[in-house]
Design a protein around this motif. Sequence first.
Motif, short mmCIF file in Angstrom:
data_model
loop_
_atom_site.label_atom_id
_atom_site.label_comp_id
_atom_site.label_asym_id
_atom_site.label_seq_id
_atom_site.Cartn_x
_atom_site.Cartn_y
_atom_site.Cartn_z
N TYR A 116 5.94 79.08 -88.60
CA TYR A 116 5.51 78.38 -89.81
C TYR A 116 6.38 77.14 -90.05
O TYR A 116 5.89 76.09 -90.45
N ARG A 117 7.68 77.27 -89.78
CA ARG A 117 8.59 76.14 -89.98
C ARG A 117 8.22 74.99 -89.05
O ARG A 117 8.29 73.82 -89.43
N GLY A 118 7.82 75.30 -87.82
CA GLY A 118 7.42 74.25 -86.89
C GLY A 118 6.20 73.49 -87.39
O GLY A 118 6.15 72.26 -87.31
N ILE A 119 5.25 74.21 -87.92
CA ILE A 119 4.05 73.56 -88.47
C ILE A 119 4.42 72.75 -89.71
O ILE A 119 3.94 71.63 -89.91
N SER A 120 5.29 73.31 -90.53
CA SER A 120 5.72 72.62 -91.75
C SER A 120 6.47 71.33 -91.43
O SER A 120 6.23 70.29 -92.05
N LEU A 121 7.38 71.38 -90.46
CA LEU A 121 8.14 70.18 -90.10
C LEU A 121 7.24 69.13 -89.46
O LEU A 121 7.37 67.93 -89.74
N GLY A 122 6.31 69.57 -88.62
CA GLY A 122 5.35 68.64 -88.05
C GLY A 122 4.52 67.97 -89.12
O GLY A 122 4.25 66.75 -89.07
N HIS A 123 4.11 68.73 -90.13
CA HIS A 123 3.35 68.20 -91.26
C HIS A 123 4.17 67.15 -92.01
O HIS A 123 3.67 66.07 -92.35
N ALA A 124 5.44 67.47 -92.26
CA ALA A 124 6.30 66.54 -93.00
C ALA A 124 6.47 65.23 -92.25
O ALA A 124 6.44 64.14 -92.85
N GLN A 125 6.63 65.30 -90.93
CA GLN A 125 6.78 64.08 -90.14
C GLN A 125 5.53 63.21 -90.23
O GLN A 125 5.61 62.00 -90.42
N LEU A 126 4.36 63.83 -90.08
CA LEU A 126 3.12 63.07 -90.12
C LEU A 126 2.86 62.48 -91.50
O LEU A 126 2.31 61.38 -91.63
N ALA A 127 3.26 63.20 -92.54
CA ALA A 127 2.99 62.75 -93.91
C ALA A 127 3.97 61.69 -94.39
O ALA A 127 3.60 60.80 -95.17
N ARG A 128 5.24 61.76 -93.93
CA ARG A 128 6.28 60.92 -94.52
C ARG A 128 6.70 59.75 -93.64
O ARG A 128 7.19 58.75 -94.16
N ILE A 129 6.58 59.87 -92.32
CA ILE A 129 6.98 58.77 -91.44
C ILE A 129 5.79 57.84 -91.25
O ILE A 129 4.86 58.13 -90.49
N ARG A 130 5.82 56.72 -91.96
CA ARG A 130 4.71 55.76 -91.89
C ARG A 130 5.28 54.38 -91.59
O ARG A 130 6.15 53.88 -92.31
N LEU A 131 4.78 53.77 -90.52
CA LEU A 131 5.36 52.51 -90.07
C LEU A 131 4.44 51.31 -90.21
O LEU A 131 4.91 50.17 -90.14
N THR A 132 3.16 51.51 -90.44
CA THR A 132 2.31 50.32 -90.65
C THR A 132 2.72 49.54 -91.90
O THR A 132 2.51 48.32 -91.92
N PRO A 133 3.30 50.16 -92.93
CA PRO A 133 3.74 49.35 -94.08
C PRO A 133 4.84 48.35 -93.76
O PRO A 133 5.08 47.43 -94.56
N VAL A 134 5.53 48.49 -92.62
CA VAL A 134 6.58 47.52 -92.28
C VAL A 134 6.04 46.40 -91.39
O VAL A 134 6.79 45.49 -91.05
N ILE A 135 4.76 46.46 -91.02
CA ILE A 135 4.18 45.38 -90.21
C ILE A 135 3.85 44.21 -91.14
O ILE A 135 3.03 44.34 -92.05
N PRO A 136 4.49 43.07 -90.95
CA PRO A 136 4.26 41.93 -91.85
C PRO A 136 2.91 41.27 -91.60
O PRO A 136 2.30 41.45 -90.54
N ASP A 137 2.45 40.50 -92.59
CA ASP A 137 1.16 39.83 -92.47
C ASP A 137 1.15 38.82 -91.33
O ASP A 137 0.08 38.53 -90.77
N ASN A 138 2.32 38.27 -90.98
CA ASN A 138 2.35 37.24 -89.95
C ASN A 138 2.50 37.81 -88.54
O ASN A 138 2.66 37.06 -87.57
N ALA A 139 2.46 39.13 -88.42
CA ALA A 139 2.57 39.75 -87.09
C ALA A 139 1.32 39.46 -86.27
O ALA A 139 0.20 39.44 -86.79
N ASP A 140 1.51 39.25 -84.98
CA ASP A 140 0.39 39.02 -84.07
C ASP A 140 -0.41 40.32 -83.94
O ASP A 140 0.10 41.31 -83.42
N PRO A 141 -1.67 40.34 -84.39
CA PRO A 141 -2.45 41.58 -84.34
C PRO A 141 -2.74 42.06 -82.93
O PRO A 141 -3.11 43.21 -82.73
N LEU A 142 -2.57 41.17 -81.94
CA LEU A 142 -2.83 41.54 -80.55
C LEU A 142 -1.55 41.89 -79.79
O LEU A 142 -1.62 42.21 -78.60
N ASN A 143 -0.42 41.83 -80.46
CA ASN A 143 0.83 42.26 -79.84
C ASN A 143 0.70 43.72 -79.43
O ASN A 143 0.34 44.56 -80.26
N PRO A 144 0.96 44.07 -78.17
CA PRO A 144 0.75 45.45 -77.71
C PRO A 144 1.50 46.49 -78.54
O PRO A 144 0.99 47.59 -78.78
#
Length: 204
Positions: A116-144
């Motif tokens: 259960y702890r493994g599922i819980s920790l996996g859930h927390a990572q997916l829910a809390r680690i979000r990186l698209t909010p740090v992508i600035p508007d001037n970023a190249d949308p085609l950058n790999p």
Amino acid sequence: MIDPALYDLARDRIAANGFTPEIQTKITLLLCTAKNGNLMFHSSVQWMQNLNVVQQFILSQYSRELEAVTLLSRTTQWSKDPALALEGSRIVAPLMMAWGQIMLPPGPMLNPQATYRGISLGHAQLARIRLTPVIPDNADPLNPFVVALQRIEQENGRMLQTQIRLLKNIGTEIPIEEREALVEQDQELVDSVFSQFLSWLAAG
């Protein structure tokens, strides 16, 4: 909770300097640590008996996490600065320790609380680690690397729904109060790690 100002600081730094090898290395170190932990867990429980539809969910999670790690490995421009690896290891150490505790003998296959702890920790990572909010508007949308981050974020959203189903449907005799405490504990752990990471990202 994660301070929204940390996202702003990290995004401003990336807007000023771009997705440098240093920035990409930092992000990949965090994501691969989180996803490799979840991969290790799923690889050990996916063949448990009597999982039925839950086993399908777990196999799906395993495949998507493996795809994300492979995608990051292929698109990241790595920095040669060894100090980044050392500092990154320090920041993600609590996550590594948590996954290590989950995998301690007898392991998730024989320890319902570890499962259960493994599922819980996996859930927390997916829910809390979000990186698209740090992508600035001037970023190249085609950058790999930008494309990879956005794709991984989309898959994370889909996997989060699966993880919620796993938390609700996996058979366990753990009291509901204990389960809720585990979920809250893991969210606090991930929030702490990710907050430190965002501060590190904002530093350049």
